[in-house]
Every structure is written in structure tokens, then in C-alpha cells.
Write a protein that holds these residues in place. Structure first.
Motif, PDB file in Angstrom:
ATOM      1  N   ASP A  86      -7.165   0.005 -41.606  1.00  0.00           N
ATOM      2  CA  ASP A  86      -8.520  -0.914 -40.722  1.00  0.00           C
ATOM      3  C   ASP A  86      -7.732  -1.797 -39.880  1.00  0.00           C
ATOM      4  O   ASP A  86      -6.821  -1.957 -38.742  1.00  0.00           O
ATOM      5  N   SER A  87      -9.113  -1.240 -38.767  1.00  0.00           N
ATOM      6  CA  SER A  87      -8.169  -1.543 -37.628  1.00  0.00           C
ATOM      7  C   SER A  87      -8.634  -3.081 -37.026  1.00  0.00           C
ATOM      8  O   SER A  87      -8.086  -3.641 -36.545  1.00  0.00           O
ATOM      9  N   THR A  88      -8.889  -3.462 -37.761  1.00  0.00           N
ATOM     10  CA  THR A  88      -9.208  -5.360 -37.989  1.00  0.00           C
ATOM     11  C   THR A  88      -8.030  -6.106 -38.108  1.00  0.00           C
ATOM     12  O   THR A  88      -7.979  -7.522 -38.667  1.00  0.00           O
ATOM     13  N   SER A  89      -6.874  -4.876 -38.863  1.00  0.00           N
ATOM     14  CA  SER A  89      -6.167  -5.695 -39.920  1.00  0.00           C
ATOM     15  C   SER A  89      -5.262  -5.855 -38.460  1.00  0.00           C
ATOM     16  O   SER A  89      -4.750  -5.165 -38.081  1.00  0.00           O
ATOM     17  N   ALA A  90      -4.174  -6.929 -38.768  1.00  0.00           N
ATOM     18  CA  ALA A  90      -3.838  -7.675 -37.148  1.00  0.00           C
ATOM     19  C   ALA A  90      -2.114  -6.711 -37.502  1.00  0.00           C
ATOM     20  O   ALA A  90      -1.403  -7.574 -38.948  1.00  0.00           O
ATOM     21  N   LYS A  91      -1.612  -6.484 -36.656  1.00  0.00           N
ATOM     22  CA  LYS A  91       0.074  -6.244 -36.810  1.00  0.00           C
ATOM     23  C   LYS A  91       0.573  -7.398 -36.284  1.00  0.00           C
ATOM     24  O   LYS A  91       1.840  -7.705 -35.953  1.00  0.00           O
ATOM     25  N   SER A 101     -17.761  -8.815 -39.959  1.00  0.00           N
ATOM     26  CA  SER A 101     -16.487  -9.052 -39.450  1.00  0.00           C
ATOM     27  C   SER A 101     -16.531 -10.761 -40.271  1.00  0.00           C
ATOM     28  O   SER A 101     -15.352 -11.739 -39.518  1.00  0.00           O
ATOM     29  N   LEU A 139     -16.809 -18.624 -40.349  1.00  0.00           N
ATOM     30  CA  LEU A 139     -16.997 -17.897 -39.117  1.00  0.00           C
ATOM     31  C   LEU A 139     -15.964 -18.507 -38.104  1.00  0.00           C
ATOM     32  O   LEU A 139     -16.165 -17.530 -36.910  1.00  0.00           O
ATOM     33  N   ALA A 140     -14.909 -18.776 -37.704  1.00  0.00           N
ATOM     34  CA  ALA A 140     -14.200 -18.665 -37.294  1.00  0.00           C
ATOM     35  C   ALA A 140     -12.948 -18.006 -37.771  1.00  0.00           C
ATOM     36  O   ALA A 140     -11.547 -18.008 -36.690  1.00  0.00           O
ATOM     37  N   GLY A 141     -12.954 -17.690 -38.368  1.00  0.00           N
ATOM     38  CA  GLY A 141     -12.167 -16.223 -39.264  1.00  0.00           C
ATOM     39  C   GLY A 141     -10.438 -17.477 -39.843  1.00  0.00           C
ATOM     40  O   GLY A 141      -9.469 -16.966 -39.813  1.00  0.00           O
ATOM     41  N   TYR A 143      -8.615 -14.036 -41.251  1.00  0.00           N
ATOM     42  CA  TYR A 143      -9.205 -12.828 -40.662  1.00  0.00           C
ATOM     43  C   TYR A 143      -8.538 -11.895 -39.996  1.00  0.00           C
ATOM     44  O   TYR A 143      -8.057 -12.605 -39.309  1.00  0.00           O
ATOM     45  N   HIS A 191      -0.637  -5.688 -42.090  1.00  0.00           N
ATOM     46  CA  HIS A 191      -1.021  -4.786 -41.483  1.00  0.00           C
ATOM     47  C   HIS A 191      -1.248  -3.517 -42.118  1.00  0.00           C
ATOM     48  O   HIS A 191       0.228  -2.877 -42.932  1.00  0.00           O
TER      49      HIS A 191
END
Lengths: 498, 93
Positions: free
Chosen positions: A242-247, A214, A439-441, A200, A238
């Protein structure tokens, strides 16, 4: 010429590079296959004009020496991704006729790498389901048949059933899908193909029709682990939108995979709670087979425990409906999609949503609204979020003892269309092995491992640490090599012979 | 789960529902809620709820205009629009 639709994505890219054939040729071959397999209803809409225009443009780029990493490869796209000027419905009546004015980030990413889009694939309405039977646009039929009962049409799994069927039936070299609770892994297992859902945050959710924010994550289908690695590298990265996309940098998975590291010395965890009561023998057997394969390749098998994983599905069926009821509030008959006029604004909302949503979507909106309503919020929603933390911690402890987990993908093989519809909870239990990683992503992949006695595919699931898709692909490649799965659905094979 | 609860929740969710649909949903939603009740077995008194697994600090972007001027695109899919506005049924008499 070889049958172009039977190539893997990697082989096709090589063929294009060697000028053995053009993108227009391989695209046309897939468009022809789509026409002959239309009865499977894998595609909600076919986009042949776009495909051929993109293929032509790709051939021009290649002639000039400007080809991208996936240039000219025809693939299908789940109808959950907004595609500019191409109808996007998430297989819901409420979005029928919706033509986005923008492109989702992940589809833009694959187009930037040169991919050709063949069409948009069928799915469970708003990705809510495990069989693609909740689509407003009809069921998708799995190209595989049960040898003992060949007259019955089987589900392709879901929610990304159209994507999986399109790849299994050689109507696309690969596909983009999404996975909220198993929606890539379970259809991969049912259709005898490979599919991976990354961690995720690995890729952008911008432009994906939202279900449970989520949990929603884009991912890919292919017929090999290598093909999945190629597509995955293209979609991930990234995105400021999308604020939940990781850098976090995207590793060169295809290159890492080609170094062929094997699994010698790796510790593979076997979660004991996944040995559920009443699990069919064939599932138990293929799991043991997978364990033996990895052991033979030099991996160390470690028994691990995920004590709260058994609560994953019930926790999911609070969290996901809660998020869905909120996300789907946007369908109001005012800004886009269907409108059914009422006497006033409230009645317009109520009539529009009653007419636009199917039964399963309504059930989940109802559950979500109920668990979020005054007096129930703590008892249900907060409780489920606490369980979610316990599930995450279970995985963290397990990964102190092992490098990846091996488990079945699904507790069943593809079942007949219409089964498990009498009781929603029965369908929900399809997710029992895929839900914990969601659920744990965590990244999870399904690899075809064999056929059961009825000739239906069985998948094995590999789950990795957060951000460790590399390990998932590496173990997946070992399972793939040992399984040497080469079966093809008969209807596709027969055509080849004819 | 009873009919009154289903009707109340349907109203909150803005879903028009026939009597027949309500009657069908009572046992279905009841079964689902019974199924999720098993979470009660787990002692979670000392556990913090987890809303998201994305261990990412929300960043602020630069405060500049990066979008806008696309009213036609925004309205392109509206069931009804007029002179740059969405049209809805009359709200005030």
C-alpha cells in the motif's frame, strides 16, 4: 468458571497465559454466544470451523511456549476485509459468493499475532451508511434497548455496525473495523464500546474492499481503551503493498498506556463549532461532563476554533462519492461477483450493476459520477478538495494551542431501525462530529461516557495530532477511568444471571 | 437535477435504471446537491486543492518480478471463464 465472554481482551490474554482456560474453551464460549444472539444479525457469516482450528493451533503454540501477543483471543472481522478462502462481500449482493484468494494485510497481521477469527461482521453496503441498514444481508440489531420504548429494535450505528454489536453483545472480545467518515467511532458510541481509527497511513489498506481510498482506514473495537491499544498495535505498520501506508515505527501503545500518565498538564481543546444548533441536551451534557472530568484530572481546557469544520460533511459528500464511483467501476460482472447477462457488454455492465448495488450505493455512484463529469469537476470536486485543505489547516492551527480535542462522537444516540431513511441528507448528518478528523486523516477514538435517560450509551470522541495515537489513547484512558462505564446491554446481562 | 441529467449520469455510471427509479432519484440527488452547494459560501480562490493527507513520497520498488503465475487464482471468482480467459458477451459481430 467465570463467564469467558465477559472478560476484556487483556483479561482473556492473561487467563490464557496462566492456563486458566484454553483458547478452544474461550472460542467455544463465544461461538455459543453467537448462536444465542444470532437474531441480532451481527455476523454475515460465522466461521466456527476456522475459529476452532485456529484455537487448537493456538493452544498448541502456547503449550510449546511460542504464543504471540494476542494468541488465542477470539475476535470478529468486518466483512470489508478480504479473508483468504472465506467469502468477502462488503455486505453487497454484487460480491455475494466472492471468495478471495488472498488475505488482507491487517487480517494477516492479527493472525500472525495469534488471533482467532469468529466470523465476518455485517456492515452498511460498501461501508456507505451510518446505521448498517443498507446491508444486502439485512439489518443488524443493537443489543441496547430504549427503556422508554423497549419494543423497538435500534440500529447499532454504521457502517461497522455488526462489529460494534458483536463486541457489545459479548459475541467477540474485540473486532476489526474500518472508518471512512466515522464508521468505527459512531457505532462504538451507539453500542457503548470503545473504538479507534488511527491516522490515515498507519495501517495498510491492501485487501480492504475500497470505498473512498483517500479516507478509508482500518481500525479496531474493544470494550476498553487497553483492548483497543492491544489490537491497534497488531494491525498497524508499513506495508509495501500500500503506497499510502507510512514507513513509521509503531509505538508500543499497550506499554505506554500501562505507564498511566494521566492528563495532568495536558491542554484539551474544545472546538466551538461543534456546538451545533439543535444539539440534544443529553449530548451537550455528556460533553460538559467530559470536560469537567479532564479538568478535575488536571488538564487545561482550551477553547479552540475549527472554522471550516462545518463544511466537512458537504465536502465529504463530494469527495467520497467521487472516489467511490471510480473504485466501484471495477464491479463489471466479468472478473468476480454477480453477473446479469445482457445483449452486449455494455448492457451486461448496466444490468449487473443495477441488480448488484443497493439504493444508497447507486445514489453515491450517481453523485460521484455527476461531480466528476465534464463541466462540473472544478465546481464540485476541486472545490471540495480546497475545503479539505482548509479543514486540515484548521486542525494544524488548533493543535498549536492544545494536545488533543474532546467532542461528542455523534449528535444522537442509537435510533430505531427505519428512521432517517426518508431523506439521505438526514443520515449524512450523523457524521457531523466524526467527518472533520476523517478528512484531515487524524486519529480519533470514541469512549463510552454514560447512559442517557432512556438507558442508551453516549460516547465522547478524542481527536489527536497526526501520528499521535498515543495521546488519543492517553486522554481516552482518562475519560474511561472517570466515566467508569460498566453498563451492559440487558439482554446480555440477563443471560448472565440466568 | 432533472430526469435527463439523471439518465445521462446513469449511462455514464453504467447503471440500468427504470423510469420509476429515475423519478425517485431526481429529488433525492437534487437535495444532496443542494446540500453540498453550501461550499460555495467559502472563498477558496487562493487555496490549493488537497488530494491526499498522506504526506508520503511515493517510492519505487525494485524492478523485479514478485508476482505472477497465478492465473487460476485470478480466474477463480469469474462468473464465466474458458481456457484461462474471462468470457464476456460478443463485442464484435
Amino acid at each position: 468458571m467465570t463467564n469467558l465472554t465477559h472478560l476484556t481482551l487483556a483479561e482473556a490474554l492473561k487467563g490464557l497465559e496462566n492456563k486458566d482456560f484454553t483458547s478452544v474453551e474461550i472460542t467455544q464460549a463465544h461461538l455459543d454466544a453467537m448462536e444465542s444472539m444470532r437474531h441480532l444479525n451481527a455476523y454475515v457469516i460465522e466461521t466456527p470451523e476456522i475459529a476452532l482450528a485456529q484455537a487448537k493451533a493456538s493452544d498448541d503454540r502456547r503449550a510449546k511456549g511460542n504464543a504471540g501477543p494476542l494468541d488465542g483471543a477470539p475476535i470478529s472481522v468486518k466483512d470489508v476485509f478480504c479473508t483468504k478462502e472465506v467469502q468477502t462481500t462488503a455486505s453487497s449482493h454484487i460480491l455475494e459468493g466472492f471468495i478471495p484468494k488472498y488475505e488482507s494485510t491487517v487480517t494477516q497481521n492479527i493472525f500472525n499475532d495469534g488471533v482467532v477469527m469468529l466470523g465476518k461482521t455485517n456492515m452498511d453496503e460498501f461501508a456507505m451508511g451510518a446505521s448498517t441498514t443498507t446491508s444486502y444481508f439485512g439489518n443488524t440489531i443493537n443489543p441496547w434497548k430504549n427503556k422508554s420504548d423497549p419494543g423497538k429494535d435500534l440500529v447499532p450505528g454504521g457502517s461497522s455496525g455488526g462489529s460494534a454489536a458483536s463486541v457489545a453483545a459479548r459475541m467477540a472480545l474485540g473486532s476489526l473495523g474500518s472508518d471512512t467518515n466515522g464508521s468505527i467511532r459512531q457505532p462504538s458510541s451507539f453500542c457503548g464500546i470503545t473504538g479507534i481509527k488511527p491516522t490515515y497511513g498507519r495501517c495498510s489498506r491492501w485487501g480492504i474492499v475500497a470505498f473512498a481510498s483517500s479516507l478509508d482506514q482500518a481500525g479496531v473495537f474493544g470494550r476498553t481503551v487497553e483492548d483497543c491499544a492491544l489490537l491497534l498495535k497488531s494491525v498497524c505498520g508499513h506495508d509495501p503493498k500500500d503506497s499510502t501506508s507510512a514507513k513509521i515505527d509503531v509505538p508500543d501503545w499497550p506499554k505506554l498506556l500501562s505507564s498511566n500518565q494521566g492528563v495532568k498538564g495536558l491542554r484539551i481543546g474544545i472546538p466551538k463549532e461543534f456546538r451545533v444548533d439543535g444539539m440534544p441536551d443529553e449530548i451537550e451534557k455528556i460533553w460538559q461532563q467530559g470536560i469537567d472530568w479532564l479538568k478535575d484530572e488536571g488538564a487545561e481546557i482550551v477553547d479552540i476554533s475549527l472554522p471550516h469544520s462545518t463544511y466537512s460533511v458537504p465536502a465529504y459528500y463530494i469527495i467520497a462519492p467521487a472516489e467511490a464511483s471510480s473504485n466501484l467501476a471495477r464491479y463489471d460482472g466479468v472478473r468476480y461477483g454477480l453477473r446479469e447477462d445482457g445483449e452486449d457488454l455494455i448492457e451486461t455492465y448496466e444490468k449487473t450493476r443495477a441488480a448488484g448495488f443497493g439504493d444508497e450505493v447507486k445514489r453515491r455512484i450517481m453523485i460521484g459520477t455527476y461531480v466528476l463529469s465534464a463541466g462540473y469537476y472544478d465546481a464540485y470536486y476541486i472545490k471540495a478538495q480546497k475545503i479539505r485543505r482548509l479543514i486540515v489547516e484548521d486542525f494544524q492551527k488548533a493543535f498549536e494551542k492544545c494536545d488533543a480535542l474532546l467532542a461528542p462522537t455523534s449528535p444522537s444516540v442509537a435510533f430505531p431501525i427505519g428512521e432517517k431513511l426518508d431523506d439521505p441528507v438526514k443520515m449524512y448528518l450523523e457524521d457531523v462530529f466524526t467527518s472533520p478528523a476523517s478528512l484531515a486523516g487524524l486519529p480519533g477514538m470514541s469512549v463510552p461516557a454514560g447512559l442517557n435517560a432512556d438507558g442508551l450509551p453516549l460516547g465522547l470522541q478524542i481527536i489527536g495530532r497526526q501520528w499521535d495515537e498515543e495521546m488519543v489513547l492517553r486522554v481516552g484512558a482518562a475519560v474511561e477511568k472517570a466515566a467508569n462505564f460498566s453498563a451492559i446491554p440487558e439482554m446480555v446481562d440477563t443471560k448472565l444471571a440466568a | 437535477m432533472d430526469e435527463a441529467t439523471v439518465r445521462r449520469v446513469a449511462r455514464l455510471a453504467r447503471l440500468e435504471m427504470s423510469d420509476e427509479e429515475v423519478a425517485r432519484l431526481v429529488p433525492q440527488l437534487g437535495n444532496i446537491m443542494t446540500f453540498v452547494e453550501q461550499l460555495g459560501e467559502v472563498d477558496t480562490d487562493a487555496v490549493e486543492p488537497l488530494a491526499s493527507v498522506a504526506d508520503i513520497d511515493l517510492r519505487l520498488r525494485e524492478d523485479t518480478v514478485t508476482d505472477g503465475g497465478i492465473a487460476n487464482d485470478v480466474l477463480a471468482n469469474a462468473p464465466e471463464d474458458m481456457e484461462g480467459f474471462f468470457v464476456v458477451p460478443k463485442v464484435v459481430e
